[in-house]
Design an enzyme around this catalytic site. Structure first.
Site, PDB file in Angstrom:
ATOM      1  N   GLY A   1       1.253  -0.882  17.203  1.00 60.13           N
ATOM      2  CA  GLY A   1       1.523  -1.310  15.826  1.00 60.13           C
ATOM      3  C   GLY A   1       3.002  -1.543  15.536  1.00 60.13           C
ATOM      4  O   GLY A   1       3.395  -1.690  14.380  1.00 60.13           O
TER       5      GLY A   1
ATOM      6  N   LYS B   1      18.827 -10.015   8.565  1.00 57.51           N
ATOM      7  CA  LYS B   1      19.370  -8.755   8.061  1.00 57.51           C
ATOM      8  C   LYS B   1      20.892  -8.725   8.154  1.00 57.51           C
ATOM      9  O   LYS B   1      21.570  -8.235   7.240  1.00 57.51           O
ATOM     10  CB  LYS B   1      18.756  -7.576   8.843  1.00 57.51           C
ATOM     11  CG  LYS B   1      17.257  -7.407   8.581  1.00 57.51           C
ATOM     12  CD  LYS B   1      16.629  -6.459   9.606  1.00 57.51           C
ATOM     13  CE  LYS B   1      15.153  -6.228   9.339  1.00 57.51           C
ATOM     14  NZ  LYS B   1      14.470  -5.561  10.479  1.00 57.51           N
TER      15      LYS B   1
ATOM     16  N   ILE C   1      16.225   3.303   5.351  1.00 54.65           N
ATOM     17  CA  ILE C   1      17.637   3.701   5.439  1.00 54.65           C
ATOM     18  C   ILE C   1      18.404   3.122   4.246  1.00 54.65           C
ATOM     19  O   ILE C   1      18.344   1.924   4.005  1.00 54.65           O
ATOM     20  CB  ILE C   1      18.257   3.178   6.751  1.00 54.65           C
ATOM     21  CG1 ILE C   1      17.505   3.751   7.952  1.00 54.65           C
ATOM     22  CG2 ILE C   1      19.734   3.502   6.821  1.00 54.65           C
ATOM     23  CD1 ILE C   1      17.949   3.155   9.283  1.00 54.65           C
TER      24      ILE C   1
ATOM     25  N   VAL D   1      16.700  -4.535   4.484  1.00 56.90           N
ATOM     26  CA  VAL D   1      17.426  -4.190   5.717  1.00 56.90           C
ATOM     27  C   VAL D   1      17.207  -2.708   6.032  1.00 56.90           C
ATOM     28  O   VAL D   1      17.467  -1.836   5.195  1.00 56.90           O
ATOM     29  CB  VAL D   1      18.944  -4.427   5.571  1.00 56.90           C
ATOM     30  CG1 VAL D   1      19.657  -4.121   6.893  1.00 56.90           C
ATOM     31  CG2 VAL D   1      19.239  -5.849   5.135  1.00 56.90           C
TER      32      VAL D   1
ATOM     33  N   SER E   1       0.833  -1.204   0.000  1.00 57.04           N
ATOM     34  CA  SER E   1       0.000   0.000   0.000  1.00 57.04           C
ATOM     35  C   SER E   1       0.867   1.253   0.000  1.00 57.04           C
ATOM     36  O   SER E   1       0.545   2.246  -0.670  1.00 57.04           O
ATOM     37  CB  SER E   1      -0.898   0.026   1.239  1.00 57.04           C
ATOM     38  OG  SER E   1      -1.676  -1.143   1.306  1.00 57.04           O
TER      39      SER E   1
END
EC number: 1.1.1.3
Lengths: 426, 426
Positions: free
Chosen positions: A187, A205, A136, A132, A16
């Site tokens: 959330g 990651k 960023i 990851v 979304s």
């Protein structure tokens, strides 16, 4: 203006976000790449479900064949998560000459090599910046801006859920369970937060970061890891008293010819660049042999931050489509002359709960000494109670020696329990 | 392995860094791009001068024609600085179909448009990551990772010299002059530090950042700017007391349809991400409408940090050479529907030195009021001396109104002098 046709696999939070950014920032995007990005199909499980973006119903499909067999579609953006179906669909898409953008850390960490090889064979691009650190730009930074560096160290706070929990425990004095509950209500944690709080998500990651930074493949399950479930608000209180913050840290560090790597809740000195990263924010600290120290700090998750990274990748691929340029290979593993030593040595914080009676400290320090664990500091604060916490900070020690010492200490008379053992970053 | 032949223009601090990194990290670089980077010629003024890198003497030349007329040379890396000769040579190099990498902020900020146009006409690339923030990947991040974002705000501490000076004034209580001297002795300031301490260097960089982030060209001399020469250790002391740090801040912020921009020493709240950037470090804080808040923090100058950024650009171009890919246009200016409002409104810190006698405060506050400057706080601490500092923090005000008020205040009986006026960031 040329139009690049795209399909999304999955239309949840990130899907979304991608959809909405494409609508909201259409003008900026088109002026930047001088091409149009058009979402043609979106693969969903349930056509009728309400979502965070308003796609026309005819765009939605439950059949992957509508996508992979559509010759107009240039690029497939995989945002389903998990491995099973996502892996299967991604392979079919590549074999059908679709370029791939993905945010799927589990898939890239586990099957990145095979997927990359398949992409090269089929002459398509694969990009995974969003896998990851959300928004960023860590993958781009390592593979482009820092490409001429030998990376010496990567330290990351790269899981927003655990960082939110630890921040709340620190700032509000909350218990672990209450902080998990708050993270869920806000959330920032899933109904089942296991993968986050047990460090699995971070291990995925870190495996990807090690590929990109060191050219070394360490499968996620081979990374020594520990979650944050055993950390108490007391540990965080002691950390503060000693001048540290507790963070779930992903680390990979060259030490001579050795590469140390681990995912562990760690004491970070209060003036360490990662110590001030709060709540759902993520940060990655890099030491390169040319650039020196670099810190990237931003939102590690969420609909539009992650969508921003996905779109960054999509636009790079869109720019290349129609040319004969094939960018380099971020997942080539050739840093093979480093010894993979896993945990390595480190100072540790040890928190025991003991009976407050004469001779206890002597017995415990002897046990440490017997197993070659040297102690940097000891904190014992009796408050006239029968049992007291006893805190040790060790000098550098292999975890094996520490564990042997702890095994003996556990069985010492007057030691009630080992509350926690945490790595100390220097 | 294909070899990409390169010439350096200039062989000072950054040139030596590039040369050394290429030698030290040769293996990593070649494995990453699967091509060899070979420095063929280096343009210098003095062949005999000692330098920070050991290039064979036959590599050095004093004649630009040895470079631009050499058909083997694919790429020219301009590290001379300044505008005159650098501009001239860069144009000749482009006309001779050489790709360009530069670290030259003055040149890109002043003539970026013409250079970029010439590069497009000649089918060559031009990259300039190192022109802003040294080793920090700010240009790549804005043009690639965040390409799908509309940028709302950029705030930067992007001059290591002034940040070193302000940090020393803050932490050691030094006077401005002593801190400048220490910066010079430590290699962080030039013998003539004017361009740094007067904010000119930062204005160049902000002009480039505004081009890249907003697609808007504001020539450096049209950016409202103020240096740090009027800041006293007293101002820094007051800042600390009020919960701020003083930094030389480059700012560009969208406010509705307006774009505000300026280079000014500013009060930053102590918990602002830029408040903790110390000494020679630089940082750039970005707000994008998709990614949210992002901070990039690293070494903004120096031989290998800047060299790292130069090489990042060189490798990207090396990868593209031999293909028909022409990456997009970072210097296209098309964000033209924003109103350029310069300083805009802001709260300000005003530090006056006044005689300590009855009625002074009343006269001053009336003068502020008369010019519509509302006051948020006033600090007056009499210590029984005849003259005292008087500190005001205003609410949002246009600088013009503040200046009008100050003009009147200056002429008020009992006001000895206006010590300083600084912007307050919120």
């Amino acid at each position: 203006m040329e139009s690049i046709k795209v399909a999304l696999l999955g239309f949840g939070v990130v899907g979304s976000g991608v959809f909405n950014i494409l609508q909201d920032n259409k003008e900026k995007i088109e002026s930047h790449i001088q091409k149009r990005i058009e979402i043609k199909k979106i693969l969903v499980r349930d056509i009728e479900k309400a979502r965070g973006a308003n796609a026309p119903k005819e765009m939605l499909t439950k059949d992957i064949n509508d996508i992979v067999n559509d010759p107009e579609i240039d690029m497939v953006v995989e945002l389903m998560g998990g491995i099973g179906k996502a892996y299967e669909y991604m392979k079919i898409a590549i074999e059908n000459k679709k370029h791939i953008v993905t945010a799927n850390k589990a898939l890239i960490a586990t099957h990145g090599d095979e997927i990359y090889k398949l992409a090269v064979e089929n002459g398509v691009q694969i990009r995974y910046e969003a896998s990851v650190g959300g928004g960023i730009p860590i993958i781009n930074t390592l593979t482009q801006s820092l490409a001429a560096n030998n990376v010496d160290e990567i330290l990351g706070v790269i899981n927003g859920t655990t960082n939110f929990i630890l921040t709340q425990m620190d700032e509000q004095g909350m218990d672990f369970d209450d902080a998990v509950k708050l993270a869920q209500d806000s959330g920032f944690a899933e109904a089942d937060p296991t993968s986050d709080i047990e460090g699995e998500d971070v291990a995925f990651k870190l495996s990807i970061l090690m590929s990109v930074a060191f050219g070394i493949k360490v499968p996620p399950h081979k990374i020594p890891r520990e979650g944050i479930t055993k950390i108490s608000s007391k540990d965080i209180e002691f950390a503060n008293q000693l001048g540290y913050k507790v963070k779930l840290v992903a680390a990979a560090k060259k030490k001579g010819d050795d590469l140390e790597f681990h995912v562990q809740p760690s004491f970070l000195p209060i003036d360490h660049p990662l110590a001030s990263i709060k709540n759902e924010f993520n940060a990655v600290f890099i030491k390169g042999n040319a650039v020196g120290e670099l810190l990237l700090h931003g939102k590690g998750a969420g609909s539009t931050p992650t969508g921003s990274a996905v779109l960054g990748d999509m636009l790079e691929i869109a720019k290349i489509i129609g040319t004969n340029y094939k960018p380099g290979a971020p997942l080539v593993h050739n840093g093979g002359d480093l010894n993979l030593i896993g945990e390595g040595v480190s100072p540790y914080y040890v928190h025991l709960h003991v009976e407050d009676k004469p001779g206890v400290l002597g017995k415990i320090t002897s046990a440490f000494g017997k197993h070659n664990v040297s102690l940097k500091s000891v904190i014992q604060r009796s408050r006239g109670e029968k049992t007291v916490p006893l805190i040790f900070i060790t000098y550098d020690t292999p975890r094996k020696d520490l564990d042997d010492a702890i095994e003996e200490i556990k069985n010492t008379d007057a030691v009630i329990r080992v509350e926690s053992i945490l790595r100390v970053e220097s």
